[in-house]
Enzyme design. Structure first.
Site, PDB file in Angstrom:
ATOM      1  N   SER A  64    -139.034   0.637  75.923  1.00 54.29           N
ATOM      2  CA  SER A  64    -138.010   0.022  76.037  1.00 54.29           C
ATOM      3  C   SER A  64    -136.849   0.372  74.698  1.00 54.29           C
ATOM      4  O   SER A  64    -135.905  -0.084  74.692  1.00 54.29           O
ATOM      5  CB  SER A  64    -137.998  -1.452  76.093  1.00 54.29           C
ATOM      6  OG  SER A  64    -138.669  -2.114  75.066  1.00 54.29           O
ATOM      7  N   THR A 217    -132.344   0.072  71.214  1.00 50.51           N
ATOM      8  CA  THR A 217    -132.819  -0.151  72.630  1.00 50.51           C
ATOM      9  C   THR A 217    -132.407   0.979  73.535  1.00 50.51           C
ATOM     10  O   THR A 217    -131.487   1.573  73.205  1.00 50.51           O
ATOM     11  CB  THR A 217    -132.525  -1.534  73.343  1.00 50.51           C
ATOM     12  OG1 THR A 217    -132.941  -1.609  74.513  1.00 50.51           O
ATOM     13  CG2 THR A 217    -130.904  -1.515  73.367  1.00 50.51           C
ATOM     14  N   ARG A 227    -123.477   1.246  81.086  1.00 53.88           N
ATOM     15  CA  ARG A 227    -123.569  -0.229  80.971  1.00 53.88           C
ATOM     16  C   ARG A 227    -123.905  -0.527  79.438  1.00 53.88           C
ATOM     17  O   ARG A 227    -124.806   0.314  79.126  1.00 53.88           O
ATOM     18  CB  ARG A 227    -124.587  -0.855  81.738  1.00 53.88           C
ATOM     19  CG  ARG A 227    -125.132  -2.207  81.570  1.00 53.88           C
ATOM     20  CD  ARG A 227    -126.544  -2.345  80.429  1.00 53.88           C
ATOM     21  NE  ARG A 227    -126.840  -3.871  80.561  1.00 53.88           N
ATOM     22  CZ  ARG A 227    -127.861  -4.058  79.859  1.00 53.88           C
ATOM     23  NH1 ARG A 227    -128.394  -3.231  78.947  1.00 53.88           N
ATOM     24  NH2 ARG A 227    -128.242  -5.484  79.831  1.00 53.88           N
TER      25      ARG A 227
END
Length: 339
Positions: A64, A217, A227
């Site tokens: 992640s 991230t 996004r």
């Protein structure tokens, strides 16, 4: 000589105050070690949080953070990062989002802070800026990320983050078009996978109380291209103020960024709350509106006190985080019970 690194698992409240301090989200011990080593060698708190998060980017922590994880709807991995200098005279921030083809996102964020008058640069322009600053351009995809994307396509693009569109996003891939909005109950339960959101957030506090924070991230898996979540947003993903302390959040960024939990926690510590209390209050503020949200936060004050809190939900009853200070002098994995 081989240096042994010990990881000790314990439960709060074994959080005795001491400086300097490094604290980061999740069980990313190598990141904590990298930051602590930087401080021990005379590096600044900014150096510490940058190198700590950069270690996670290199190691692709839990898939992640860093390259090769969380492909978006087009199969591309993009990165978000932020770094904040809590020095009272500047309160500088550098951030990037939707960064493409550059692995060291937190390094680019620091370049934004130190080489521009801006705070936040996004998308392809962030990549061009990074290349101009000397960062290498390379493919962020890996065999693993390509496989994740291929499997998602085979599953009719499930899960995804679309709503109020046709064709039905719960059954079909796009392209999507808007449809008339239908009334729905307030804040319906979200289809959210906690494993897709293990952002690293890190706080470092120097022996004289200087505070810095950083995050990195690759965002939500299968996100809509472009996004941006909470991680690179100052006050949401992390916040640092050398007159009060620092905080860093992790979880469902689309929800958490609406409440600026890191800023709230630091402000509460400024007004006298202990770190654990400040963390719990920040989580409670979100929980009031989204009882089932996935999220956690770490907090630390300028005397070296620290704490954490998380929202209890199915499959998430404890939140692990790493701590290093002179009393531990080694990576220490702590856990807090969610509420």
């Amino acid at each position: 000589m081989i240096q042994r690194v010990f990881v000790i698992i314990c439960l709060l409240p074994l959080n005795q105050a001491a400086l300097p301090l490094v604290i980061n989200t999740w069980h990313f011990k190598d990141a904590a070690n990298a930051a602590w080593s930087t401080l021990q060698k005379g590096g600044s708190v900014l150096d510490a949080v940058e190198r700590g998060c950069a270690r996670c980017e290199l190691e692709q922590c839990d898939g992640s953070v860093g390259f090769g994880g969380s492909p978006d709807e087009r199969g591309e991995t993009t990165l978000d990062a932020m770094i904040m200098n809590g020095w009272a005279y500047t309160m500088e921030v550098g951030a990037v989002a939707d960064l493409r083809r550059v692995k060291n996102a937190v390094g680019v964020a620091r370049a934004v802070m130190e080489h521009t008058e801006h705070t936040f640069i996004v998308g392809e322009s962030a990549t061009i800026f990074a290349e101009n600053m000397g960062f290498m351009s390379e493919d962020l995809s890996t065999n693993k990320s390509i496989a994740i994307f291929s499997q998602w396509l085979q599953q009719n693009c499930q899960p995804n983050y679309r709503k109020n569109v046709f064709p039905d996003p719960s059954k079909s891939c796009g392209p999507y078009k808007p449809k008339a909005k239908l009334w729905k109950p307030k804040n319906p339960k979200r289809n959210f996978d906690p494993s897709s959101h293990d952002t690293i957030g890190m706080i470092a506090i120097g022996k004289n109380g200087q505070v810095a924070a950083a995050t990195s991230t690759n965002g939500a898996t299968h996100k809509i291209p472009g996004r941006v979540g909470d991680s690179p947003v100052a006050g949401a993903g992390a916040y640092a103020d050398s007159t009060a302390g620092g905080a860093a959040a992790t979880g469902d960024g689309d929800i958490m960024m609406r409440f600026l939990p890191s800023f709230l926690a630091v402000d509460l510590m400024r007004n006298g709350d202990q770190p654990t209390v400040a963390c719990k209050t920040a989580i409670s503020r979100i929980k009031k509106y989204y009882p089932d949200f996935f999220g956690a936060i770490i907090c630390a004050n300028t005397t070296g006190g620290y704490g954490a809190a998380c929202n209890k939900r199915p499959g998430f009853s404890q939140f692990p985080f790493m701590v290093v200070n002179p009393q531990t002098n080694q990576s220490q994995l702590q856990k807090v019970d969610c509420f």
